[in-house]
Design an enzyme around this catalytic site. Structure first.
Site, short mmCIF file in Angstrom:
data_model
loop_
_atom_site.label_atom_id
_atom_site.label_comp_id
_atom_site.label_asym_id
_atom_site.label_seq_id
_atom_site.Cartn_x
_atom_site.Cartn_y
_atom_site.Cartn_z
N ASP A 9 0.86 -1.19 0.00
CA ASP A 9 0.00 0.00 0.00
C ASP A 9 0.90 1.24 0.00
O ASP A 9 0.91 2.03 0.93
CB ASP A 9 -0.91 -0.02 1.23
CG ASP A 9 -1.90 1.13 1.25
OD1 ASP A 9 -2.10 1.76 0.20
OD2 ASP A 9 -2.47 1.40 2.33
N MET A 10 1.63 1.42 -1.09
CA MET A 10 2.55 2.54 -1.23
C MET A 10 1.85 3.62 -2.07
O MET A 10 1.83 3.56 -3.30
CB MET A 10 3.85 2.09 -1.87
CG MET A 10 4.57 1.01 -1.06
SD MET A 10 6.11 0.41 -1.84
CE MET A 10 7.19 1.83 -1.59
N GLU A 11 1.27 4.60 -1.38
CA GLU A 11 0.41 5.59 -2.03
C GLU A 11 1.13 6.87 -2.40
O GLU A 11 0.50 7.80 -2.92
CB GLU A 11 -0.77 5.89 -1.12
CG GLU A 11 -1.61 4.66 -0.79
CD GLU A 11 -2.79 4.97 0.12
OE1 GLU A 11 -3.25 6.13 0.12
OE2 GLU A 11 -3.25 4.04 0.82
N LEU A 12 2.44 6.95 -2.15
CA LEU A 12 3.17 8.19 -2.40
C LEU A 12 4.38 7.96 -3.32
O LEU A 12 5.44 8.53 -3.14
CB LEU A 12 3.63 8.80 -1.07
CG LEU A 12 2.49 9.21 -0.13
CD1 LEU A 12 3.05 9.62 1.23
CD2 LEU A 12 1.69 10.36 -0.73
#
Length: 315
Positions: free
Chosen positions: A122-125
């Site tokens: 969950d790497m949102e950046l």
């Protein structure tokens, strides 16, 4: 400060509250559980998969906050360790192998995920220029964790963006499940509106079905709502601004404390909110069922209308 709430249910349930939803059955139901709120989880919830949120990276490039497998009692459900990186700058240094952080993080992830059935990324950046590095990061984890369920979270899309950091088709080729975060259509920094409106979600699902094999799609449902205020009373003020606000609010004298002027006044703030209840969530889930999407997920356990568990069920 006087606060006036104008709380509005999401548009999904407008005019629907007199109808009784019928149970909907899904092949898979994924639920995120915050380890800081582990007490909000119950093992009798109709879930097939539980996502332990979350392991992170510190400023030294070390894996931290690794969830303990026994932190919540889970029986008969698959357990996934969630990995995040809550900084765009740090994400770059994790993804780019030239800095020596990536290999270390991957090794630590492989070790930490061993007690779990799956790893959820969950790497949102991810920075715009690190698209290929992100894809190769996921590919390396896939290669080194062949026995684990590998899932990746992606933001909602209604079309392919130019130089998209989260290309649905390419990501789907590298993992077992793609969790589509079909929420935050309206967010805290924008104008008021539903977190996930029905037409927008239908468009997200339609694009997903064109880009990802159906059996890999998990459509995310938002258990939360948001509020917006028409004015903010906090912050740093110029002297001129402060004097103007005092005049507007009929403050005609300052009180000095240790030689420093201080003041107080009461003002009105209108707050507009959109939330999700069992009706809005049921209609969303039903729209996904109608296009043969059999897997849904929830952000997050503990935020929901409890009645939702009577209607969103597992086959």
């Amino acid at each position: 400060m006087l606060i006036f709430f104008a709380v509005l249910a999401s548009a999904f349930s407008a005019g629907k509250k007199d109808e009784d939803p019928k149970p909907l059955y899904f092949d898979e139901t994924w639920g995120y559980v915050s380890m800081a709120k582990a007490s909000e989880y119950r093992d009798d919830l109709p879930l097939t998969d539980v996502c332990y949120f979350s392991a992170d990276v510190n400023c030294y490039g070390e894996l931290i906050s690794v969830p303990k497998i026994d932190a919540i009692p889970v029986e008969g459900k698959r357990r996934h360790m969630v990995f995040i990186c809550d900084s765009k700058s740090l994400t770059h240094f994790v993804l780019d192998p030239q800095y020596g952080v990536r290999a270390n993080i991957i090794s630590q992830l492989i070790e930490a995920v061993q007690p779990f059935e799956g790893l959820n990324i969950d790497m949102e950046l991810v920075p715009a220029r690190d698209r290929d590095l992100f894809l190769s990061f996921v590919a390396e984890l896939r290669e080194r964790l062949p026995e684990k369920i590998l899932s990746v979270c992606v933001p909602a899309r209604v079309r392919r963006l130019q130089d998209d950091v989260y290309p649905y088709k390419e990501i789907a080729n590298l993992c077992d499940r793609v969790f589509i975060m079909a929420y935050d259509e309206h967010w805290s920094g924008g104008v008021p509106g539903p977190v996930a409106s029905p037409q927008w979600c239908n468009n997200v699902a339609a694009y997903a079905l064109k880009s990802i094999p159906q059996e890999k799609i998990i459509m995310g449902l938002p258990f939360y709502g948001r509020t917006w205020a028409d004015k903010s009373t906090s912050g740093a003020w110029y002297y001129e601004t402060a004097m103007k606000r005092l005049e507007e609010n009929n403050v005609d004298n300052l009180i000095y404390e240790d030689g420093i002027p201080t003041f107080s006044f009461t003002t009105e703030v209108k707050v507009t909110g959109y939330l999700n209840d069992v009706y809005s969530l049921w209609h969303l889930a039903d729209s996904y069922k109608k296009v043969n999407i059999g897997k849904i997920g929830y952000w997050r356990i503990g935020q929901e209308d409890p009645a939702v568990w009577d209607f969103l069920l597992v086959k």
